[in-house]
Design an enzyme around this catalytic site. Structure first.
Site, PDB file in Angstrom:
ATOM      1  N   CYS A   1       2.441   5.927   8.869  1.00  0.00           N
ATOM      2  CA  CYS A   1       1.536   6.058   7.727  1.00  0.00           C
ATOM      3  C   CYS A   1       0.588   7.230   7.964  1.00  0.00           C
ATOM      4  CB  CYS A   1       0.731   4.764   7.567  1.00  0.00           C
ATOM      5  SG  CYS A   1      -0.561   4.918   6.317  1.00  0.00           S
TER       6      CYS A   1
ATOM      7  N   HIS B   1       3.593   1.964  11.688  1.00  0.00           N
ATOM      8  CA  HIS B   1       2.460   1.737  12.598  1.00  0.00           C
ATOM      9  C   HIS B   1       2.217   2.901  13.556  1.00  0.00           C
ATOM     10  CE1 HIS B   1       4.503  -2.119  11.626  1.00  0.00           C
ATOM     11  NE2 HIS B   1       3.297  -2.385  11.181  1.00  0.00           N
TER      12      HIS B   1
ATOM     13  N   HIS C   1      -1.125  -4.695  19.628  1.00  0.00           N
ATOM     14  CA  HIS C   1      -0.609  -4.376  18.283  1.00  0.00           C
ATOM     15  C   HIS C   1       0.052  -3.000  18.320  1.00  0.00           C
ATOM     16  CE1 HIS C   1      -0.643  -3.191  14.026  1.00  0.00           C
ATOM     17  NE2 HIS C   1      -0.680  -4.485  13.751  1.00  0.00           N
TER      18      HIS C   1
ATOM     19  N   SER D   1       1.995  -5.261   3.201  1.00  0.00           N
ATOM     20  CA  SER D   1       3.426  -5.002   3.413  1.00  0.00           C
ATOM     21  C   SER D   1       4.296  -6.003   2.670  1.00  0.00           C
ATOM     22  CB  SER D   1       3.738  -5.024   4.913  1.00  0.00           C
ATOM     23  OG  SER D   1       3.131  -6.120   5.537  1.00  0.00           O
TER      24      SER D   1
ATOM     25  N   CYS E   1       0.870  -1.184   0.000  1.00  0.00           N
ATOM     26  CA  CYS E   1       0.000   0.000   0.000  1.00  0.00           C
ATOM     27  C   CYS E   1       0.903   1.230   0.000  1.00  0.00           C
ATOM     28  CB  CYS E   1      -0.894  -0.009   1.237  1.00  0.00           C
ATOM     29  SG  CYS E   1       0.057   0.060   2.783  1.00  0.00           S
TER      30      CYS E   1
ATOM     31  N   HIS F   1       5.379  -4.955   8.882  1.00  0.00           N
ATOM     32  CA  HIS F   1       5.339  -6.331   9.365  1.00  0.00           C
ATOM     33  C   HIS F   1       5.538  -7.315   8.208  1.00  0.00           C
ATOM     34  CE1 HIS F   1       3.031  -5.150  13.271  1.00  0.00           C
ATOM     35  NE2 HIS F   1       4.333  -5.108  13.419  1.00  0.00           N
TER      36      HIS F   1
ATOM     37  N   GLU G   1       0.195  -0.507  16.347  1.00  0.00           N
ATOM     38  CA  GLU G   1      -0.630   0.651  15.971  1.00  0.00           C
ATOM     39  C   GLU G   1      -1.579   1.037  17.105  1.00  0.00           C
ATOM     40  OE1 GLU G   1      -4.253   1.790  13.048  1.00  0.00           O
ATOM     41  OE2 GLU G   1      -2.802   0.396  12.184  1.00  0.00           O
TER      42      GLU G   1
ATOM     43  N   THR H   1      -6.293   0.589  11.650  1.00  0.00           N
ATOM     44  CA  THR H   1      -6.508   0.749  10.205  1.00  0.00           C
ATOM     45  C   THR H   1      -6.494  -0.570   9.433  1.00  0.00           C
ATOM     46  OG1 THR H   1      -4.144   1.058   9.779  1.00  0.00           O
ATOM     47  CG2 THR H   1      -5.438   3.048  10.212  1.00  0.00           C
TER      48      THR H   1
ATOM     49  N   SER I   1       1.532  -9.789  10.713  1.00  0.00           N
ATOM     50  CA  SER I   1       0.855  -8.769   9.903  1.00  0.00           C
ATOM     51  C   SER I   1      -0.648  -8.885  10.070  1.00  0.00           C
ATOM     52  CB  SER I   1       1.241  -8.940   8.426  1.00  0.00           C
ATOM     53  OG  SER I   1       0.368  -8.203   7.603  1.00  0.00           O
TER      54      SER I   1
END
Length: 334
Positions: A109, A87, A137, A280, A25, A54, A139, A177, A235
């Protein structure tokens, strides 16, 4: 009269359904290029807090070029550069870097940064924020750190029963996300049943790439006997693709980092293999799987395209500044 035996039915043609979009992405592409450019600009080593994205292959490739991945800011020697992963990190991490006299490059991001800003805004307005995401996680840790006194993590629909808030008229939900779109909306529906005045974020927090990859897998998975998702075990968005494939009707779905991890037994009785990759994952790993499948009779590849992606993000501002300064020096020297 000689007895004629009926000809055996021709075996069903073997094929691969290749999902599009798949793989990198815009946020991952930006983060990986940022590490490569930083190594070119400043020389090795460049320290990166947490895996930049990841993916095992990406991390190993960048390590060979001179990137050093650390889990804690304190592991970076004073005076060095530290890059923050895609993240995102909590404000406390920026404070740790300042204390260690570290130069920072923030490769978070932009879509994660958007969620961070939403968290700060709603906390200032004294809302209770219900953050839908997976506890632990990276993020979720980063977003929670933006407003720790206001955020409650909700790890799926099963978590809703135990959620409590101070004022049911001041509650908002945000999300990680990289979640399953369907499961997130199931969680939101359960939260709205419990808290009818629950506010939604101004725009969807699940990133466009996560949504697009899941949409492609829904279409592809429905027609596949077996789905192979290329991606790493840590991931989140890759793991979700396996779940989405099974929910869409695929008889089996597996996550692999490399073609060498595919078990030939998975192909027994399989005529259609669906193939995709997490956000990723570099395309070279998908090509290796296609070669592996072609060598076993699955050479017919059909693209299943559900969306076009044209989003790109500029490099982190700290890196752009230094690259511009270098370019200006080169011009001045001419």
């Amino acid at each position: 009269m000689e007895h004629m035996t009926a000809p055996a039915p021709a075996p069903a043609p073997r094929r691969v359904l290749l999902a599009a979009p798949r793989g990198y992405c815009a946020g991952v592409d930006r983060a990986v290029i940022a590490v490569e450019k930083a190594l070119e600009q400043y020389g090795a080593p460049v320290y990166v807090r947490h895996e930049i994205v990841h993916n095992k292959y990406v991390v190993q490739t960048l390590e060979k070029k001179g990137a050093i991945f650390v889990e804690r800011t304190e592991e970076v020697p004073e005076g060095n550069i530290v890059m923050f992963s895609a993240h995102g990190v909590a404000p406390v991490v920026h404070e740790e870097a300042a204390r260690g006299r570290l130069a920072t490059i923030d490769a978070t991001c932009p879509l994660v940064t958007k969620v961070h800003k939403e968290a700060v805004r709603y906390a200032k307005e004294d809302f209770d924020i219900l953050l839908i995401g997976h506890e632990g996680h990276e993020e979720v840790i980063g977003t929670s750190g933006e407003a720790p006194d206001h955020i409650t993590i909700v790890d799926g629909p099963h978590d809703v029963d135990k959620v409590t808030v101070r004022d049911e008229s001041k509650v908002v939900w945000l999300s990680q996300t990289t979640l399953s779109v369907d499961e997130t909306m199931e969680t939101v529906d359960a939260l709205k049943t419990k808290f009818p005045l629950l506010l939604s974020p101004p725009s969807d927090d699940i990133c466009y790439a996560t949504s697009n990859r899941q949409a492609a897998v829904k279409v592809m998975g429905a027609d596949s006997d077996l789905v192979i998702v290329v991606g790493s075990k840590n991931s989140s968005n890759s793991i979700r693709l396996v779940e989405v494939a099974k929910d869409a009707g695929a008889k089996a779905a597996y996550l692999v980092d490399f073609a060498s991890e595919i078990d030939e037994a998975w192909l027994e009785g399989v005529t259609t293999v669906g193939l995709t990759s997490g956000a990723s994952v570099p395309e070279v790993l998908v090509e290796e799987v296609l070669e592996w499948l072609a060598a076993r009779g699955y050479g017919d590849v059909e693209i299943v395209k559900t969306a076009e992606e044209s989003i790109t993000f500029s490099l982190p501002k700290e890196l752009r500044r230094d690259l511009r300064a270098e370019a200006a020096e080169l011009v001045a020297d001419k």
